[in-house]
Write an enzyme that holds these catalytic residues in place. Structure first.
Site, mmCIF file in Angstrom:
data_model
loop_
_atom_site.group_PDB
_atom_site.id
_atom_site.type_symbol
_atom_site.label_atom_id
_atom_site.label_comp_id
_atom_site.label_asym_id
_atom_site.label_seq_id
_atom_site.Cartn_x
_atom_site.Cartn_y
_atom_site.Cartn_z
ATOM 1 N N HIS A 154 48.995 -3.789 24.171
ATOM 2 C CA HIS A 154 48.980 -1.775 23.708
ATOM 3 C C HIS A 154 46.875 -1.259 22.633
ATOM 4 C CE1 HIS A 154 50.289 1.290 21.498
ATOM 5 N NE2 HIS A 154 49.473 1.441 20.747
ATOM 6 N N GLU A 155 46.632 -2.486 22.052
ATOM 7 C CA GLU A 155 45.425 -2.256 21.743
ATOM 8 C C GLU A 155 44.164 -2.084 22.744
ATOM 9 O OE1 GLU A 155 45.238 -0.579 19.014
ATOM 10 O OE2 GLU A 155 47.581 -1.365 17.635
ATOM 11 N N HIS A 215 43.945 0.623 24.621
ATOM 12 C CA HIS A 215 43.736 1.813 23.995
ATOM 13 C C HIS A 215 41.695 1.908 24.692
ATOM 14 C CE1 HIS A 215 46.769 4.172 21.827
ATOM 15 N NE2 HIS A 215 46.533 3.264 21.006
ATOM 16 N N ASP A 254 47.662 6.852 22.344
ATOM 17 C CA ASP A 254 50.146 6.639 21.959
ATOM 18 C C ASP A 254 50.340 8.119 22.782
ATOM 19 O OD1 ASP A 254 49.300 4.656 20.652
ATOM 20 O OD2 ASP A 254 48.297 5.476 18.652
#
Length: 943
Positions: free
Chosen positions: A164-165, A168, A175
């Site tokens: 997830h990170e 980014h 998000d």
């Protein structure tokens, strides 16, 4: 026309050709994470020196990245995985046969592991400061998060969270949840949960347990304490940017699963595009293809590295060009300051000079005392040679010869290269430089320096600076002050509080104040330099009125410097300095003030200045950033000014903002930003940033970072609500500042090409509006946004074009043909001003509005977008799309969605069962009571 204008492009072509011819592995040194054959190489994870030594931390990091690699491989449909990862161990930890660092620095890490300063909070997050599809700065973990397995209940497995990170950081997606807007009303007048995909199921839960959806609604707002709890078992496979903690979630939202109506950052920042759409547009996916077959990739290979002895060598140009514009004097003054005050104790230092040949002036000498520092200063060059030719390779080769005498290799060493020469043969030693394992920081003096000097720094992970030929410029000292050990230990680094220079007339003064705040004060230095023989009169007053004069300063007449080290911890408050030019002619007087942290319990405020790109071509602007923080926390409401100095033009002052508009992507994240396009000439530009803060303005925000994986409060498992422990939220707080603070930091240099020689037509449009919001108030729609400028985020636009539609697809794909709103009475304000505009949608939506194929239901939603137009009819990009409910019947609740119809049925059934159970219990109690009464009656008769 300068020499560079004639030969620059040819020189660049030769240099690039040489780079292409080099061994591919060497090309990637110092270049960060690289993707080769579907595998990421060079991922750098750095542990902060303040983290206590714990051998459990390293295995947990390895486990996280290994799990992440396989999860990422499947989530990207067999596209990418992590092949080689480096973990940078702090020098404060015991040596344990770790490999030695080469060009890896804490400040260049992709992932940092620290402990929060002054507050509790274990939220992993990614610092994103650029727009959609752009790389972020770093991923942050606390050591507690990586060691406390209890936290995985709320965040999910660490490997999944890392992916997830990583999305980014690497691909610039955002998000898909929104803590501030967890619910919204969709185009069919239904209450929906902000999620992606919409197939993820759950139930509404109030403070005391499950509740019907309508119990969560009060006057179209949601009751505080009402939340949506998700089922632990799902069928939905998306999305990782929403809730990667769900076991069923194994992919990113794509065009078919993406929820364009959800009020989340992904939709706002990426113009309603899905995360997968943005990811597949990235350079990674343009240059890689899925791996055939069913086999998984090999697990990542980890290298544990640790910095050894600090080894630095000054490589200084002494060619005849250094005699121009006081270049040698400025070099001597800055180098003396570096040797006496900036370089850390126990560092091994050497000095080399060069013209057409290199010369060793000082072999490696370890700094253990002030006498060691003075000895090194005595070896600085005092004169220039008569020879104009420069050979940067000769200087660097002598530098490597010096540092290799310690351990036989140059691994982990630092070269500070200062030159004013144009060396056409610099490429001859590029292979040696790249394979050396040394980091090259370059400082270019004047306008005739070789075109590609900075490439040495870029390829080796070093910093690059430019010093213009201006007598009152303090850029040389600022450059040396910016160069630190790169360990990440801000308690040991020198913080620059003041840097100023001014051409002072005879018998006139340079007078100013500098704030010493209570987070600094140890080892505080006031440095004064001058241009001609004889020091100026000096008077320095501390906040209590104590005065220091020239005789209290340590003076070096040969280098024309005077230095005062304030005893103990400097008194916090305003310090006033006055320099009086006693010389008979105009001369440049300069002041530099630096200090260190006053306590290891309180990190000092810091500023890091940088640009988005090292070079640009007219008319593309440069994005300037300043990261202002206290420890890891953003500092808000600061006054931040960038000073940009071209090669041959006056400096430009540019205010930077943290307002979430224009060049600034995220409001209140501590990163202040602005577009710069005032290009006067071709060539190099020097950047520094000044930050000040008033004591009367709140500053420190313990704010939750916005780009972070969701903390899940609980799940529905087997029909039961299972809540996780409360998240250790650091919330948002403000810290009283009694004295305010002041900081200066060099941002290095950047280059600009293609600037027209004379006047040119307007080519700069207004910047895109990214914060458009729409709210329905009674029968009208209120719009608000931040005003762009005539040119990007400068000045004042000429007009606005607002269009609306009841079809999201229409306004997204065909803005020009959406319904135009009358804005004749709307006059744009100055850039950065909050704009407000109100209109009645009934005037525009009574007629038929084309619906996309398949969309037959009546739409209860209005979609709005805007763009700005300047006086020359240049138009900005279309803004983010805002939306608002068009009509909600006052006496009817919104339509229940599928989840809530199910919930209502369940609650009805549960209620009926409860009534039956209650009836049985009451009947049973009545019968028992009657039976006891009968027994008692019978007993009485027997007596």
């Amino acid at each position: 026309m300068t020499h560079r204008d004639n030969v620059g492009p040819l020189g660049s072509l030769k240099f690039v050709t040489l780079l292409v011819a080099l061994i591919p592995e060497l090309l990637f040194l110092g270049a960060g994470v690289q993707l080769q054959d579907n595998g990421y190489d060079g991922l750098l994870i750095a542990i902060n020196p303040q983290v206590p030594e714990n051998q459990n931390l390293i295995p947990n990091i390895k486990e996280m990245i290994t799990e992440a690699s396989f999860y990422l491989f499947n989530a990207t449909k067999r596209r990418v995985f992590f092949r080689n990862t480096k973990i940078l161990i702090p020098a404060t930890w015991r040596a344990n046969n770790y490999s030695k660092v080469k060009q890896e620095l804490y400040e260049k890490a992709n992932v940092i592991v620290t402990d929060w300063y002054g507050a509790h909070g274990d939220d992993p997050y990614t610092l994103q400061y650029r727009g959609c599809g752009k790389e972020g700065k770093y991923i942050h973990f606390t050591s507690n998060f990586l060691q406390n397995d209890d936290l995985t209940a709320g965040y999910g497995p660490r490997g999944r969270l890392f992916v997830h990170e990583w999305a980014h950081l690497r691909w610039g997606v955002f998000d898909e949840y929104n803590d501030e807007k967890p619910f919204y009303i969709n185009g069919q007048n239904q209450i929906k949960v902000t999620r992606c995909s919409s197939d993820i199921t759950g139930i509404f839960v109030c403070e005391k347990g499950p509740c019907p959806q309508e119990n969560c609604i009060i006057s179209k707002l949601f009751k505080e304490g009402c939340m949506f709890i998700y089922n632990s078992t799902q069928n939905a496979t998306a999305s990782i940017m929403f809730m990667q903690s769900l076991s069923s979630v194994v992919e990113f939202c794509n065009a078919s699963t993406h929820n364009q109506e959800a009020p989340n950052l992904q939709n706002q920042m990426c113009s309603l595009r899905s995360a997968w759409d943005v990811i597949t547009d990235s350079a990674d996916f343009n240059h890689s293809f899925p791996i055939n077959g069913t086999e998984l990739p090999p697990p990542p290979v980890f290298s544990l590295i640790q910095a050894g002895d600090k080894v630095v060598c000054l490589v200084l140009d002494v060619s005849s060009k250094m005699a121009e514009a006081d270049r040698l004097l400025q070099l001597q003054q800055a180098a003396e300051f570096y040797l006496m005050q900036i370089v850390e104790i126990h560092t091994f230092m050497g000095i080399v000079s060069f013209n057409s040949k290199g010369e060793i002036r000082a072999q490696l000498h370890q700094i253990n005392s002030d006498d060691d520092r003075k000895l090194l200063v005595s070896h600085l060059p005092m004169t220039v040679s008569a020879e104009a030719e420069t050979s940067i390779c000769s200087g660097l080769k002598k530098g490597f010869e010096v540092v290799e005498k310690l351990n036989g290799k140059a691994y982990g060493s630092v070269m500070i290269l200062v030159t004013s020469g144009d060396d056409e043969h610099m490429g001859n030693c590029l292979l040696t430089v790249l394979s050396s394992g040394s980091t090259i920081h370059s400082i270019a003096l004047g306008s005739s320096v070789v075109e590609n000097l900075e490439e040495l720094s870029r390829r080796t992970g070093g910093l690059k600076f430019f010093v213009p030929d201006k007598s009152n410029s303090n850029s040389m000292t600022e450059a040396f002050s910016r160069i630190s050990s790169g360990t990440g230990d801000i308690f040991q680094q020198r913080i620059q509080l003041e840097s100023t220079g001014e051409n002072v007339k005879p018998h006139h003064q340079l007078k100013n104040t500098v704030t010493v705040d209570n987070s600094v004060g140890n080892d505080t230095i006031f440095l004064v330099t001058w241009q001609t023989s004889g020091p100026p009169e000096i008077e320095l007053s501390d906040p209590n009125g104590r005065k220091y004069y020239a005789n209290n300063f340590t003076t070096n007449p040969a280098l024309q410097t005077a230095r005062l080290c304030v005893p103990g911890t400097a008194e916090p408050g305003l310090w006033t300095y006055t320099l009086n030019n006693t010389h008979h002619s105009l001369q440049a007087l300069k002041v530099t003030v630096t200090s260190r942290a006053s306590s290891s319990a309180m990190p000092p405020a810091t500023v890091e200045a940088f640009v988005e790109r090292d070079s640009t071509h007219f008319p593309h602007p440069v994005m300037i950033y300043a990261n202002v923080r206290k420890g890891l926390y953003p500092i808000l409401n600061a006054t931040v000014t960038a000073i940009i100095e071209p090669e041959a033009a006056d400096p430009v002052a540019l205010d930077l903002f943290d307002n979430g508009a224009g060049a600034d992507i995220i409001k209140n994240d501590g990163i202040y930003s602005r577009y710069f396009f005032f290009f006067a000439v071709n060539g190099r530009y020097s950047l520094k940033v000044h930050v000040s803060h008033s004591p009367s303005v709140s500053s420190l925000a313990y704010s939750i970072p916005r780009s972070r994986a969701m903390y899940v409060p609980g799940y529905i498992a087997n029909g039961n609500i299972q809540m996780n422990g409360p998240r250790k939220s650091v919330g948002r707080s403000e810290e009283e500042q009694k004295w305010g603070f002041s900081r200066i930091s060099s941002g290095g240099s950047f280059s600009v090409l293609g600037v027209p020689a004379g006047p040119h037509p307007d080519v700069f449009p207004p910047c895109k509006i990214t914060d458009l919001h729409a709210v329905k108030v009674e029968e009208k729609i209120n719009l608000s946004w931040t005003a762009p400028g005539e040119d990007y985020d400068h000045g004042q636009a000429n007009s606005y074009e607002i269009r609306i539609s009841q079809s999201l697809q229409n306004i997204q794909d065909d803005f020009n043909n959406a319904i135009l709103v009358n804005t004749s009475k709307l006059n744009p304000q100055q850039a950065g001003t909050k704009e407000v505009f109100t209109f009645s949608p009934k005037l525009f939506t009574n007629g038929p509005d084309h619906q996309p194929d398949g969309e037959t239901q009546e739409s209860h939603r209005i979609y709005v977008a805007i763009r700005a137009i300047d006086k020359n009819s240049l138009k900005s990009a279309v803004s983010n799309i805002a939306h608002a409910s068009l009509f909600i019947p006052p006496n009817s609740a919104p339509i229940l969605s599928r989840d809530n119809l199910i919930l209502k049925g369940v609650l009805t059934a549960v209620g009926l069962i409860g009534i039956i159970c209650l009836t049985i219990v009451v009947t049973h109690c009545i019968l028992n009571r009657k039976k006891k009464a009968d027994k008692k009656k019978n007993g009485t008769k027997l007596i």
